[in-house]
Design a protein around this motif. Structure first.
Motif, PDB file in Angstrom:
ATOM      1  N   ALA A   1       0.819  -1.221   0.000  1.00  0.00           N
ATOM      2  CA  ALA A   1       0.000   0.000   0.000  1.00  0.00           C
ATOM      3  C   ALA A   1       0.849   1.266   0.000  1.00  0.00           C
ATOM      4  N   PRO A   2       1.787   1.469   0.938  1.00  0.00           N
ATOM      5  CA  PRO A   2       2.579   2.707   0.874  1.00  0.00           C
ATOM      6  C   PRO A   2       3.531   2.731  -0.315  1.00  0.00           C
ATOM      7  N   ALA A   3       4.025   1.568  -0.723  1.00  0.00           N
ATOM      8  CA  ALA A   3       4.932   1.539  -1.871  1.00  0.00           C
ATOM      9  C   ALA A   3       4.204   1.976  -3.143  1.00  0.00           C
ATOM     10  N   LEU A   4       2.997   1.470  -3.327  1.00  0.00           N
ATOM     11  CA  LEU A   4       2.215   1.861  -4.499  1.00  0.00           C
ATOM     12  C   LEU A   4       1.797   3.324  -4.412  1.00  0.00           C
ATOM     13  N   ALA A   5       1.450   3.781  -3.225  1.00  0.00           N
ATOM     14  CA  ALA A   5       1.109   5.195  -3.043  1.00  0.00           C
ATOM     15  C   ALA A   5       2.311   6.078  -3.362  1.00  0.00           C
TER      16      ALA A   5
ATOM     17  N   ALA B  30       2.418   8.958  -6.164  1.00  0.00           N
ATOM     18  CA  ALA B  30       2.810  10.327  -5.809  1.00  0.00           C
ATOM     19  C   ALA B  30       4.012  10.783  -6.621  1.00  0.00           C
ATOM     20  N   GLY B  31       4.961   9.887  -6.846  1.00  0.00           N
ATOM     21  CA  GLY B  31       6.142  10.247  -7.641  1.00  0.00           C
ATOM     22  C   GLY B  31       5.808  10.543  -9.080  1.00  0.00           C
TER      23      GLY B  31
ATOM     24  N   LEU C 279       8.300  -2.091  -5.755  1.00  0.00           N
ATOM     25  CA  LEU C 279       7.514  -0.859  -5.839  1.00  0.00           C
ATOM     26  C   LEU C 279       8.103   0.236  -4.964  1.00  0.00           C
ATOM     27  N   GLY C 280       8.607  -0.127  -3.793  1.00  0.00           N
ATOM     28  CA  GLY C 280       9.236   0.852  -2.916  1.00  0.00           C
ATOM     29  C   GLY C 280      10.484   1.443  -3.545  1.00  0.00           C
ATOM     30  N   ALA C 281      11.290   0.590  -4.169  1.00  0.00           N
ATOM     31  CA  ALA C 281      12.484   1.092  -4.854  1.00  0.00           C
ATOM     32  C   ALA C 281      12.097   1.997  -6.019  1.00  0.00           C
ATOM     33  N   ALA C 282      11.066   1.629  -6.751  1.00  0.00           N
ATOM     34  CA  ALA C 282      10.599   2.472  -7.857  1.00  0.00           C
ATOM     35  C   ALA C 282      10.090   3.810  -7.331  1.00  0.00           C
ATOM     36  N   ALA C 283       9.396   3.804  -6.192  1.00  0.00           N
ATOM     37  CA  ALA C 283       8.897   5.045  -5.609  1.00  0.00           C
ATOM     38  C   ALA C 283      10.047   5.961  -5.213  1.00  0.00           C
ATOM     39  N   VAL C 284      11.109   5.390  -4.653  1.00  0.00           N
ATOM     40  CA  VAL C 284      12.264   6.195  -4.260  1.00  0.00           C
ATOM     41  C   VAL C 284      12.935   6.803  -5.489  1.00  0.00           C
TER      42      VAL C 284
END
Length: 135
Positions: free
Chosen positions: A51-55, A59-60, A116-121
């Motif tokens: 959930a936070p990774a996709l969010a 956002a990014g 997904l978290g790495a992609a968000a970063v």
């Protein structure tokens, strides 16, 4: 239903003294894949991690698209904050998962949360750099 019967038979055998047979039967029962429609604790935690990774990815991407407008830096910071949160929980799911894909441990979702978290970063970092250049 047959796996429950096997597990109960293994428990009964263990109580009567046949522990080697009980161990082999219970290992067979526990190693069976869990059905697709079942939510286990590992799968729920993997969803919590995603959930936070996709969010963060959303956002990014939103920050990249709105780099010239106000609020882009805030969205990029949100991506930079929520991406690692998803990665930490996803990493914990992967480390604590017992078994491979299909066993209900949530290992696939944990790896997906890490990605997904790495992609968000990465997306958040690029959006923040882009918003600073345009400002």
């Amino acid at each position: 239903m047959s796996s429950v019967r096997h597990l109960l038979a293994a428990a009964g055998t263990a109580l009567t003294g046949g522990s080697e047979h009980a161990a082999s039967v219970s290992a067979q029962v526990l190693a069976q894949p869990v059905g697709v429609g079942y939510f286990t604790a590992g799968r729920i935690w993997a969803l919590v991690a995603m959930a936070p990774a996709l969010a963060g990815v959303v956002a990014g991407v939103s920050a990249l698209r709105a780099a010239d407008r106000t609020g882009a830096a805030r969205k990029a910071a949100a991506a930079l904050a929520s991406g690692p949160a998803g990665m930490v929980v996803g990493g914990l799911v992967v480390v604590n998962s017992e078994g491979g894909p299909g066993t209900g441990g949530g290992i696939v979702g944990g790896y997906l949360a890490l990605a997904l978290g790495a992609a968000a970063v990465i997306i958040g970092w690029r959006a923040l750099a882009h918003s600073r250049r345009t400002a």
